[in-house]
Design an enzyme around this catalytic site. Structure first.
Site, PDB file in Angstrom:
ATOM      1  N   HIS A 435     100.639  83.343  59.109  1.00 14.46           N
ATOM      2  CA  HIS A 435     100.462  84.540  59.944  1.00 14.46           C
ATOM      3  C   HIS A 435     101.509  84.590  61.056  1.00 14.46           C
ATOM      4  O   HIS A 435     102.162  85.622  61.279  1.00 14.46           O
ATOM      5  CB  HIS A 435      99.048  84.549  60.532  1.00 14.46           C
ATOM      6  CG  HIS A 435      98.761  85.728  61.413  1.00 14.46           C
ATOM      7  ND1 HIS A 435      99.015  85.719  62.779  1.00 14.46           N
ATOM      8  CD2 HIS A 435      98.268  86.954  61.130  1.00 14.46           C
ATOM      9  CE1 HIS A 435      98.670  86.887  63.283  1.00 14.46           C
ATOM     10  NE2 HIS A 435      98.211  87.652  62.311  1.00 14.46           N
ATOM     11  N   CYS A 811     107.639  94.174  48.355  1.00 15.85           N
ATOM     12  CA  CYS A 811     107.400  94.326  49.789  1.00 15.85           C
ATOM     13  C   CYS A 811     106.874  93.057  50.435  1.00 15.85           C
ATOM     14  O   CYS A 811     106.400  93.085  51.576  1.00 15.85           O
ATOM     15  CB  CYS A 811     106.440  95.485  50.062  1.00 15.85           C
ATOM     16  SG  CYS A 811     104.779  95.220  49.410  1.00 15.85           S
TER      17      CYS A 811
END
Length: 868
Positions: A435, A811
């Protein structure tokens, strides 16, 4: 007799072994090295280069294996009384090599003779220098033995000769052939040593890289008249600005002018001190002309090593100017604009990853680095600030105008506000797609993750370095996300360099590339950065990040705790205008460029607190008993939430969320289209694995679109697509594509599911896996073209077969990597999408791939840029 040599060149054995450097000699970089080839080019330019002989790679390898060098043949090319120097000549100058040895052939007889012509002081200095260099680099004696020698002249020379004899128990060699043989043998063996091999490997050289040697007649920089040596270059190595730089030192040899800069002269007139131009204007003008000719004919900025001998100029060598990334880019642009090289060649000269150093602040080259620890270099750039241990503390520091480094064991979506406020992030855990790494790259925020060398004591709010140093909240550290270093204090920095040369260079890249480049952008700030970097739209907008703002978190939690669809809609109605405002701003910034919005993806538990204080605050906000809130939060827990109720599964189970988001998108589309260019939003469904999931969501989205169109009396269009991030979606892409205008492959989760690895935890053992060659590279950092790549190829092939006009894109975080872009071009993808700060890197990498194809296939025409 012919002998096959590196690079596949077959030349006469004798010529490959010992070759006089003449204009038509059979010399090439793959057989004799870059220095030998450059000297031949200088000879062809009729520059005053002392006579030189080149030894090829084969000859040097034999010498290293114990075959005596053919000194008789080498010396036969030079006058009997000539002094010589030997320099290394590796195929790529960046691979290095052993240091040069000067004044070979100096002995008692030559000392006496040169004392008559050059003067005793100069001759003695030449002899002393050679004895010292020979002792240290050839005889491998301790250089400290010369520290006790005081004074200069004959006495110092005598002491040096005696010290050599005492250490080696033999007189200093007087025979020039013996000296040369020993020098050649020493340099050849040094190249084959383990340390040298490791250093070369670190610079990208193959293990079997060859070394050539050049033997050159000495031009004396000592003696009567104007004598000395120096180096010249026509650009600044840091910024690439055109200006004469370098130094000249009287009565010196080699590169002493750079080592003894206090006594050295400037080259051109300078208010800071005397210059060569003032002392010898005609020589300076000649030197400048030679430098400019070399730049034009060798088609690069060159550093010229020169010597003056009694006022006569000699060019000893020319090497590519060492250059920082920002200088390299400006140099390439300047050479192309002057027509010395083509634009395509300029583009091919810059490594795409080097652009990272231009996009972010960096620790200044040469700055002292007080290293505390090292982790994974997850997001490039460097920043200094005070240590804080919570997102709230980072926000408070930003409010006071203080730079803060956010330190966490690992970040979560609840830390995003703190990451926005911080100047850098440091975590104990995580890898390249954790993250912290993903968000850090998106924000252009320096980030080091997986810094497990540090002991994180979050309760005590302190860090302990491996050497025992303790850092507490408020202490200043520097996070270098380019190198992975965590540094104590705040070293000097250099700023980002997005100047006119940078813009021109990337404009040329856009003309050459044949695949689109979009950006992943979650906020207006991200979108503006993407726009500034000329992204061709947004390829991934992760809407869940919009729900963690303080004014949105409470209604989001109310929606989660609602028991009926009506109550959920009531809570979502409060979020609707906020979402609509977000999308309006994104559409305005992108000015008609496509914006692909991914519907809500994460599991709902991420929006709920887990600690006692957070649960109490939530109970107060919802006006519910603490026990009820605690029980409800615990009930929502999942064994593996990343494989549980998230993405399209949540959208089907709790359809009100996607309905609200679709309405916000369509209402923003109407609003933004009235103000500017028509907007055609792209809506992406995450985590799909079955055709029926797409059908269900598409039905609801179409219904919302029709309702908004009627309510607003406006016509608009949109595209609905799928984020392909499960192996099954790749395998069933033909079914799914029948209901999708585009398939966007999310390689972060696809890699995670294909390998069965947690992308947040894999960093704990990934280094060991790569070192032991279980994996060639970290698959979360470099796309696994064999495994994950096969799934991508299957998905692309089956999707296009079912729907030829389907748009294909990548992506995931891999989208900014040159290797991934190469794969996508080959697989027929329309565009890649990456973090905003990786957009320039992707643009250049795509251009280089297209140019390389064009070089390999000259008849191939570059296709128009797609994905716009």
């Amino acid at each position: 007799m012919l002998r096959e040599l590196p690079g596949g060149a077959a030349v006469q054995q004798d010529e490959a072994r010992i070759t006089a450097v003449t204009a038509d000699a059979p010399i090439s970089a793959p057989t004799h090295g870059g220095r030998a080839k450059c000297l031949q080019r200088l000879v062809r330019l009729d520059l005053p280069v002392p006579h030189t002989v080149a030894l090829g790679f084969a000859a040097v390898r034999d010498i290293a294996r114990g075959v005596p060098p053919d000194t008789a043949t080498i010396l036969g090319h030079f006058p009997e009384d000539a002094l010589l120097c030997v320099r290394p000549s590796s195929e790529d100058p960046d691979w290095g090599g052993p240091g040069a040895i000067l004044n070979i052939g100096m002995n008692g007889a030559r000392h006496a003779a040169l004392s008559e012509t050059l003067g005793e002081e100069a001759a003695t200095s030449l002899y002393f220098r050679f004895v010292q260099a020979y002792a240290v680099h050839v005889a491998r004696l301790d250089p400290d033995m010369f520290d006790e020698i005081e004074g200069a002249g004959q006495q110092a020379l005598g002491e040096a000769l005696r010290a050599y004899e005492d250490e080696t128990e033999e007189p200093f060699p007087q025979d020039r052939a013996v000296q040369l043989s020993a020098v050649l043998r020493s340099m050849a063996r040094a190249w084959e040593g383990t340390t040298a091999r490791l250093l070369r490997r670190a610079k990208g050289a193959p293990d079997d890289a060859g070394l050539g040697l050049v033997v050159q007649e000495m031009a004396f920089g000592l003696g009567a008249g104007e004598c000395g040596s120096g180096v010249l270059q026509l650009v600044d190595s840091t910024a690439g600005e055109a200006r004469v730089t370098g130094r000249y030192l009287s009565q010196s040899q080699g590169r002493e002018a750079l080592r003894e800069s206090d006594a050295a002269l400037y080259l051109e007139r300078d208010p800071r001190g005397p210059s060569l131009e003032e002392r010898a204007p005609e020589v300076f003008a000649e030197l400048l002309a030679h430098g400019r000719l070399m730049r034009e004919k060798l088609r690069d900025e060159m550093q010229v090593e020169f010597t003056l001998e009694n006022g006569r100029l000699y060019i000893l060598d020319g090497v590519r100017v060492a250059r920082a990334p920002r200088a390299a880019l400006r140099i390439a642009v300047q050479l192309a604009e002057e027509g010395i090289i083509s634009r395509h060649e300029a583009l091919m000269r810059i490594e795409p990853r080097a652009l990272s150093e231009l996009l972010h602040r960096q620790v200044a080259p040469g700055a002292r680095r007080n290293r505390l620890a090292r982790g994974v270099a997850a997001s490039p750039g460097a920043a200094s600030g005070r240590v804080v241990f919570s997102a709230e503390a980072a926000q408070a520091a930003a409010a006071r105008g203080e730079a803060a480094v956010l330190v966490r064991r690992e970040t979560s979506p609840s830390d995003i506000r703190g990451m926005h406020a911080a100047v850098a992030v440091l975590t104990e855990r995580g890898g390249m797609t954790s993250h912290a790494a993903v968000i850090g790259r998106g924000l252009g925020l320096p980030c080091v993750v997986g810094a497990s060398e540090l002991r994180f004591q979050m309760g005590k709010k302190q860090l302990t370095a491996p050497d025992g140093r303790t850092l507490r909240e408020g202490d200043i550290i520097t996070v270098d996300g380019t190198s992975g270093d965590v540094l104590a204090g705040a070293p000097a920095m250099v700023e980002a360099a997005l100047d006119d040369a940078f813009q021109t260079f990337l404009g040329w890249a856009d003309e050459a590339r044949d695949i689109g480049v979009r950006a992943n952008a979650d906020t207006p700030a991200d979108a503006q950065t993407a726009r500034n970097f000329m992204a061709q739209g947004i390829g991934l907008c992760r809407t869940e990040h919009m729900f963690f703002e303080a004014d949105r978190l409470t209604p989001m939690r109310e929606m989660i705790f609602a028991d009926t669809p009506e109550d959920r809609r009531a809570a979502l109605d409060r979020l609707l205008p906020m979402q609509r405002g977000d999308f309006i701003e994104l559409f305005r910034i992108m000015q008609g460029q496509p914006v692909c919005i991914r519907l809500f993806d994460p599991p709902l538990h991420e929006f709920l607190p887990s600690d006692r204080a957070g649960l109490r605050d939530l109970a107060d906000a919802l006006d519910l008993p603490l026990s009820d809130v605690t029980r409800r939060v615990e009930a929502m827990g999942e064994y593996n939430p990343m494989l549980g109720m998230r993405g399209v599964r949540l959208g089907i189970a709790v359809p009100e969320i996607y309905e609200m988001q679709a309405r916000a998108i369509f209402e923003a589309t109407v609003e933004a289209s009235r103000e500017g260019a028509p907007v055609v939003p792209e809506i992406m469904i995450p985590l799909v694995s079955a055709k029926r999931e797409v059908e269900l969501v598409k039905t609801r989205v179409d219904s919302v679109a029709a309702a908004v169109s009627t309510e607003k009396a406006a016509r608009f269009s949109y595209r609905l697509g799928v984020m392909v991030e499960t192996p099954r979606a790749c395998l069933r892409a033909g079914d799914i594509a029948q209901h999708a205008a585009f398939l966007s492959f999310g390689t972060n989760d696809l890699t995670q599911m294909t390998y069965g690895l947690s992308r947040d935890d894999a960093g704990r053992f990934m280094s060991a896996y790569v070192e032991q060659r279980v994996f060639a590279e970290d698959p979360f950092h470099v796309l696994d073209v064999d495994g994950v790549g096969e799934l991508l190829s299957i998905g692309a092939e089956r999707g296009r077969a079912a729907r030829p006009d389907v748009t294909l894109s990548l992506c995931g975080e891999h989208g900014g990597h040159p290797e991934s872009i190469a794969f996508c071009r080959k697989a027929g993808f329309d565009y890649v999408s990456c973090s905003p700060f990786r957009v320039p890197i992707a643009r250049l990498a795509a251009a280089q791939l297209a140019i390389a194809d064009k070089i390999a296939q000259p008849e191939r025409l570059v296709a128009p840029i797609s994905g716009a």
